[in-house]
Design a protein around this motif. Sequence first.
Motif, mmCIF file in Angstrom:
data_model
loop_
_atom_site.group_PDB
_atom_site.id
_atom_site.type_symbol
_atom_site.label_atom_id
_atom_site.label_comp_id
_atom_site.label_asym_id
_atom_site.label_seq_id
_atom_site.Cartn_x
_atom_site.Cartn_y
_atom_site.Cartn_z
ATOM 1 N N UNK A 171 0.818 -1.216 0.000
ATOM 2 C CA UNK A 171 0.000 0.000 0.000
ATOM 3 C C UNK A 171 0.852 1.267 0.000
ATOM 4 N N UNK A 172 1.994 1.236 0.689
ATOM 5 C CA UNK A 172 2.856 2.420 0.700
ATOM 6 C C UNK A 172 3.424 2.688 -0.691
ATOM 7 N N UNK A 173 3.802 1.629 -1.387
ATOM 8 C CA UNK A 173 4.297 1.786 -2.754
ATOM 9 C C UNK A 173 3.200 2.332 -3.655
ATOM 10 N N UNK A 174 1.982 1.833 -3.503
ATOM 11 C CA UNK A 174 0.864 2.317 -4.304
ATOM 12 C C UNK A 174 0.563 3.782 -4.019
ATOM 13 N N UNK A 175 0.665 4.172 -2.755
ATOM 14 C CA UNK A 175 0.428 5.571 -2.408
ATOM 15 C C UNK A 175 1.479 6.477 -3.033
ATOM 16 N N UNK A 176 2.705 6.000 -3.135
ATOM 17 C CA UNK A 176 3.739 6.777 -3.811
ATOM 18 C C UNK A 176 3.393 6.973 -5.277
ATOM 19 N N UNK A 177 2.933 5.915 -5.930
ATOM 20 C CA UNK A 177 2.542 6.031 -7.337
ATOM 21 C C UNK A 177 1.330 6.952 -7.506
ATOM 22 N N UNK A 178 0.460 6.965 -6.508
ATOM 23 C CA UNK A 178 -0.729 7.820 -6.578
ATOM 24 C C UNK A 178 -0.355 9.300 -6.703
ATOM 25 N N UNK A 179 0.829 9.643 -6.209
ATOM 26 C CA UNK A 179 1.279 11.040 -6.265
ATOM 27 C C UNK A 179 1.700 11.465 -7.670
ATOM 28 N N UNK A 180 1.886 10.500 -8.567
ATOM 29 C CA UNK A 180 2.246 10.803 -9.954
ATOM 30 C C UNK A 180 0.983 11.269 -10.692
ATOM 31 N N UNK A 182 0.294 11.815 -13.681
ATOM 32 C CA UNK A 182 -0.025 11.112 -14.922
ATOM 33 C C UNK A 182 -0.923 9.906 -14.669
ATOM 34 N N UNK A 183 -0.841 9.350 -13.436
ATOM 35 C CA UNK A 183 -1.601 8.144 -13.105
ATOM 36 C C UNK A 183 -2.926 8.440 -12.406
ATOM 37 N N UNK A 184 -3.252 9.724 -12.251
ATOM 38 C CA UNK A 184 -4.495 10.090 -11.557
ATOM 39 C C UNK A 184 -5.724 9.422 -12.173
ATOM 40 N N UNK A 185 -5.875 9.392 -13.500
ATOM 41 C CA UNK A 185 -7.064 8.728 -14.075
ATOM 42 C C UNK A 185 -7.122 7.243 -13.738
ATOM 43 N N UNK A 186 -5.961 6.620 -13.591
ATOM 44 C CA UNK A 186 -5.907 5.196 -13.252
ATOM 45 C C UNK A 186 -6.411 4.968 -11.835
ATOM 46 N N UNK A 187 -5.912 5.752 -10.886
ATOM 47 C CA UNK A 187 -6.307 5.576 -9.491
ATOM 48 C C UNK A 187 -7.748 6.000 -9.240
ATOM 49 N N UNK A 188 -8.263 6.922 -10.038
ATOM 50 C CA UNK A 188 -9.665 7.324 -9.895
ATOM 51 C C UNK A 188 -10.613 6.182 -10.240
#
Length: 222
Positions: A171-180, A182-188
């Motif tokens: 989850x910590x790694x995923x949260x780091x990626x969430x800050x990118x 460019x990946x906002x549409x993916x996490x949404x």
Amino acid sequence: MARERQVAGGGRAVEIAPDRLEGWYARFAVRNEGVRSTELKPDTVTVVADNGVVAVANVPFGPLKAEGTVPGLAVGPLVEHALISRRIALLLVRRGGHSVGIARGGVVVQSRTDRHLVQGRSAAGGWSQQRFARRREGQVRTALRAAAEDAFEVLVPQLSEVDAVVLGGDRRALETLREDRRLAPLFERAEPRVLDIPEPRRTVLEDAAERAVAVEITLAGP
């Protein structure tokens, strides 16, 4: 075989493949002296057995298009919903590697996997430990940067063609990626459930593709 795990506060959770869901509920009714009621909600289906055991299913890829409480076992809407074939984007990340892919009906049809060296923690102290920690942090950043690049190149361009996004890993790694950004549409688009997985590799991705479409049911009670 259903995948099973213990849950916090007692009880256990099982993952049931869509094509086994109807049979699982039939056996649940037999094991627990019948079913008292079924409550259908957009995000959960709760079945209460006559002996007090409660089975709460989290509706994947909701909402469920049925609502209400009825006597007896009435999980037809959940079974029909789970059996719909969906195209799913998968993003699996741990600090030492990642795997991204597109799956259809639980089968991976496109993927990219990469692994990076991230050293374990050092038992040394003083300056040695600090140098080791800086080196390790650099390795983690490199690994997560590679994961973000692959997610952006493989998954983001196909978001308009997928029905859902499923995450897995640390989850910590995923949260780091969430800050990118460019990946906002993916996490949404990501489902609330995050798969617990080992170090990502192709076989882990294939397993995750099957688990992503399974229905997770939490059992509690006598």
